[in-house]
Design a protein around this motif. Structure first.
Motif, mmCIF file in Angstrom:
data_model
loop_
_atom_site.group_PDB
_atom_site.id
_atom_site.type_symbol
_atom_site.label_atom_id
_atom_site.label_comp_id
_atom_site.label_asym_id
_atom_site.label_seq_id
_atom_site.Cartn_x
_atom_site.Cartn_y
_atom_site.Cartn_z
ATOM 1 N N PHE A 1 32.505 35.697 44.566
ATOM 2 C CA PHE A 1 32.124 34.431 45.200
ATOM 3 C C PHE A 1 32.464 33.194 44.383
ATOM 4 N N ALA A 2 33.012 33.389 43.171
ATOM 5 C CA ALA A 2 33.370 32.211 42.382
ATOM 6 C C ALA A 2 34.885 32.062 42.271
ATOM 7 N N ASN A 3 35.631 32.908 42.984
ATOM 8 C CA ASN A 3 37.085 32.839 42.884
ATOM 9 C C ASN A 3 37.724 32.670 44.246
ATOM 10 N N ALA A 4 38.481 31.605 44.379
ATOM 11 C CA ALA A 4 39.114 31.310 45.669
ATOM 12 C C ALA A 4 40.115 32.381 46.062
ATOM 13 N N ILE A 5 40.687 33.081 45.081
ATOM 14 C CA ILE A 5 41.749 34.018 45.456
ATOM 15 C C ILE A 5 41.225 35.330 46.032
ATOM 16 N N PHE A 6 39.982 35.696 45.746
ATOM 17 C CA PHE A 6 39.528 36.996 46.244
ATOM 18 C C PHE A 6 38.836 36.948 47.594
ATOM 19 N N GLU A 7 37.891 36.033 47.742
ATOM 20 C CA GLU A 7 37.056 36.103 48.932
ATOM 21 C C GLU A 7 37.851 36.078 50.252
ATOM 22 N N PRO A 8 38.904 35.254 50.371
ATOM 23 C CA PRO A 8 39.648 35.270 51.638
ATOM 24 C C PRO A 8 40.317 36.621 51.921
ATOM 25 N N GLN A 9 40.515 37.401 50.879
ATOM 26 C CA GLN A 9 41.195 38.691 51.043
ATOM 27 C C GLN A 9 40.228 39.851 51.094
ATOM 28 N N TRP A 10 38.964 39.546 50.955
ATOM 29 C CA TRP A 10 37.980 40.605 50.745
ATOM 30 C C TRP A 10 37.519 41.181 52.086
ATOM 31 N N ASN A 11 38.432 41.848 52.769
ATOM 32 C CA ASN A 11 38.098 42.373 54.089
ATOM 33 C C ASN A 11 39.154 43.383 54.523
ATOM 34 N N SER A 12 38.967 43.893 55.722
ATOM 35 C CA SER A 12 39.819 44.987 56.196
ATOM 36 C C SER A 12 41.279 44.568 56.430
ATOM 37 N N PHE B 1 43.100 42.963 54.296
ATOM 38 C CA PHE B 1 43.854 43.002 53.037
ATOM 39 C C PHE B 1 43.490 44.165 52.115
ATOM 40 N N ILE B 2 42.329 44.733 52.302
ATOM 41 C CA ILE B 2 41.910 45.812 51.400
ATOM 42 C C ILE B 2 42.060 47.145 52.120
ATOM 43 N N SER B 3 42.694 48.097 51.454
ATOM 44 C CA SER B 3 42.897 49.386 52.123
ATOM 45 C C SER B 3 41.745 50.335 51.848
ATOM 46 N N VAL C 1 37.570 50.397 41.778
ATOM 47 C CA VAL C 1 38.963 50.034 42.040
ATOM 48 C C VAL C 1 39.071 49.524 43.468
ATOM 49 N N VAL C 2 39.489 48.281 43.587
ATOM 50 C CA VAL C 2 39.710 47.695 44.907
ATOM 51 C C VAL C 2 41.212 47.754 45.155
ATOM 52 N N GLN C 3 41.598 48.521 46.143
ATOM 53 C CA GLN C 3 43.031 48.684 46.409
ATOM 54 C C GLN C 3 43.436 47.818 47.587
ATOM 55 N N PHE C 4 44.386 46.931 47.337
ATOM 56 C CA PHE C 4 44.860 46.054 48.405
ATOM 57 C C PHE C 4 45.932 46.755 49.232
ATOM 58 N N LYS C 5 46.077 46.298 50.461
ATOM 59 C CA LYS C 5 47.072 46.894 51.344
ATOM 60 C C LYS C 5 48.472 46.587 50.849
ATOM 61 N N ASP C 6 49.402 47.419 51.244
ATOM 62 C CA ASP C 6 50.792 47.175 50.878
ATOM 63 C C ASP C 6 51.288 45.893 51.551
ATOM 64 N N ILE C 7 52.233 45.246 50.879
ATOM 65 C CA ILE C 7 52.820 44.050 51.483
ATOM 66 C C ILE C 7 53.588 44.440 52.746
ATOM 67 N N PRO D 1 50.555 49.433 44.756
ATOM 68 C CA PRO D 1 49.737 48.411 45.415
ATOM 69 C C PRO D 1 49.015 47.561 44.374
ATOM 70 N N ASN D 2 48.604 46.389 44.756
ATOM 71 C CA ASN D 2 47.764 45.583 43.866
ATOM 72 C C ASN D 2 46.382 46.201 43.801
ATOM 73 N N LEU D 3 45.863 46.228 42.584
ATOM 74 C CA LEU D 3 44.515 46.761 42.392
ATOM 75 C C LEU D 3 43.705 45.739 41.622
ATOM 76 N N LEU D 4 42.458 45.622 41.979
ATOM 77 C CA LEU D 4 41.525 44.889 41.137
ATOM 78 C C LEU D 4 40.555 45.931 40.603
ATOM 79 N N VAL D 5 40.562 46.102 39.295
ATOM 80 C CA VAL D 5 39.691 47.112 38.702
ATOM 81 C C VAL D 5 38.544 46.404 37.987
ATOM 82 N N ILE D 6 37.341 46.777 38.338
ATOM 83 C CA ILE D 6 36.170 46.224 37.651
ATOM 84 C C ILE D 6 35.630 47.316 36.743
#
Ligand code: BG6
Length: 490
Positions: free
Chosen positions: A193-204, A206-208, A350-356, A370-375
């Motif tokens: 919630f503090a990063n503009a780049i994640f929240e718009p993508q945080w859904n079905s 963009f995320i696989s 591991v948050v796996q984003f969809k393929d381009i 794929p792009n991954l965000l690993v926490i």
């Protein structure tokens, strides 16, 4: 200083949790100046200890756990002990008298925290007595902290809750889930919630899929008796794993208040697709460890452990697919996996984003990752973003690169222990990182359906994974059937 004065009364003060976590955490708060000087720690236990015997015990715990030993003696001046019989009213009267004396001596304004660090079968008896015998009758605040397990299923959890609620209101109850005290678990919301780049993508769109793994290398050790009645589903999934799912999946709260955050989490629980009957086999996998080798040491199977039935049907591993049937998450699997005696001790998301949409760089030799965000929750704490970049050479070959932030090494200080944060929150009266009854209720209801199915069928393949492995083959198949695989977490 703003920390309120308080009496911290620990039931089960001679036990393991108090020694390993609670005393050291309170001492750390004390060292950091986060405790009011007006505090007292009242240990309560069955053993007939003197105050001095208890103080020695606390001293040993602090000596063993803290680098800075300088203030141990002054901390210990705040400690006292009362031997106690949980079902005897006289015993509570003595406790009340001592509590009142400490209240006077340390000027505690009648503020009290009752911490039940003991077997849950006594929770109800103790809370009944605390009220009946007048220990909660003070002019300050009274709070109740309880450890898991909070019930064994929804029915027992509800019964326990009703009993506790006779003496404490929901606002006074702090149910511990120590994962909510972990630095990087708390960071999930901030990253989202503090990063503009994640929240718009945080859904079905963009995320696989999202993968949450919490693996342990230790076995059940000397906890066989408890574990046989629990298993990994109740021990880890009902609480820690589903809490992490809730934090990853929740909508942004309208503000960061306890009520708003908790109610967004509850909505996630409500949206979790209930899995029942034979359907469970399509969504969940259970495992039990066989003998094997963990970190170079040969270890025995679960069934050969102390206090374990040699034909036990108890699971020591769970992998599952959790679906959240709401607008944001429709179709996105949350894969969870936890177990004992696995390859490494680690908790990672591991948050796996969809393929381009169109891969310009694909060739037969390699496809794009794929792009991954690993926490990284533990042991390292941080975040890694996996990207693709150009290989430094002729041509258009790509290579995977990682952008990493390591909280533990860059910030240079040890992040505080979960218990330290949670105790501090409780003293301040902030219940955000404790589980509300509604969360507990929904998570039991989700988990009960799975355990009912599992208990009605014996898993013939047990034991089905070698100690030191990443669990049974079926756990990999669970993802493979959807075209995914577990990302390595080592
Ligand atoms: C506890 C479980 O809640 O969490 C244990 O009862 C488990 O079985 C532990 O080992 C794991 O916690 P952590 O902080 O070591 O990941």
């Amino acid at each position: 200083e703003n920390t309120p004065s308080t009496l911290i009364m620990i039931f089960g003060a001679t036990g393991d949790l108090a020694k390993r976590k609670l005393f050291p955490s309170l001492y750390q708060l004390y060292l950091k100046g986060k405790m009011s000087n007006n505090f007292a720690l009242l240990g309560v236990g069955r053993r007939e200890w003197s105050h001095d015997r208890f103080k020695d015990h606390v001293r040993d715990s602090l000596q063993a756990s803290s680098h800075s030993k300088e203030h141990i003696e002054s901390f210990i001046e705040h400690c006292a002990y009362q031997s106690h019989d949980v079902s005897d009213s006289d015993s509570y009267i003595q406790l009340k008298n001592l509590a009142n004396e400490l209240d006077q001596q340390f000027e505690l304004c009648g503020n009290r925290i009752f911490y039940l660090a003991m077997a849950p079968e006594f929770f109800g008896t103790i809370t009944d007595h605390l009220k009946q015998d007048g220990l909660t009758d003070t002019k300050g605040f009274c709070r109740l902290v309880i450890e898991k397990p909070f019930g064994h299923d929804l029915a027992s959890a509800s019964a326990l809750n009703e009993q506790i609620r006779k003496s404490f209101s929901e606002e006074q109850i702090y149910r511990i889930d120590h994962y909510l005290g972990k630095e990087m678990v708390q960071n999930i919301e901030v990253i989202r919630f503090a990063n503009a780049i994640f929240e718009p993508q945080w859904n079905s769109r963009f995320i696989s899929n999202i993968q949450i793994t919490s693996s342990e290398t230790l076995g059940v050790e000397e906890r066989g008796r408890y574990y046989e009645t629990s298993g990994a589903l109740r021990d880890m999934v009902q609480n820690h794993m589903l809490q992490m799912v809730a934090l990853l999946a929740m909508e942004p709260p309208i503000r960061l208040s306890t009520d708003e955050i908790r109610s967004e989490k509850v909505r996630v629980f409500r949206a979790m697709r209930p899995i029942e009957g034979t359907e469970v086999d399509d969504y969940f996998v259970r495992g039990q460890y066989a003998e094997g080798t963990v970190n170079g040491t040969d270890v025995d199977s679960y069934r050969n452990g102390e206090n374990v039935d040699p034909t036990s049907n108890t699971e020591t591993f769970v992998a599952g697919k959790v679906m959240i049937d709401n607008f944001r998450w429709a179709g996105v699997p949350f894969f969870i996996r936890t177990g004992k005696r696995m390859t490494v001790k680690s908790t990672k998301i591991v948050v796996q984003f969809k393929d381009i949409p169109m891969n310009l760089y694909y060739n037969k030799e390699h496809s794009l990752d794929p792009n991954l965000l690993v926490i990284h929750i533990q042991p390292d704490e941080g975040v890694t973003l996996h990207l693709n970049a150009k290989k430094t050479s002729q041509g258009i070959d790509t290579k995977p690169v990682k952008l990493s932030y390591s909280a533990s090494s860059i910030d240079g200080i040890n992040t505080p222990e979960a218990y330290e944060k949670l105790l501090y929150d409780c003293i301040l009266g902030d219940a955000t990182n404790f589980t509300h009854w509604d969360e507990v209720k929904h998570s039991w209801s989700f988990v009960d359906k799975i355990s009912t199915h599992w208990e009605s069928t014996t898993e013939e393949s047990f034991p089905n994974y070698a100690s030191g492995s990443m669990g049974p083959a079926k756990s990999d198949e669970l993802l493979a059937q959807e075209g995914f695989e577990w990302w390595p977490i080592g």
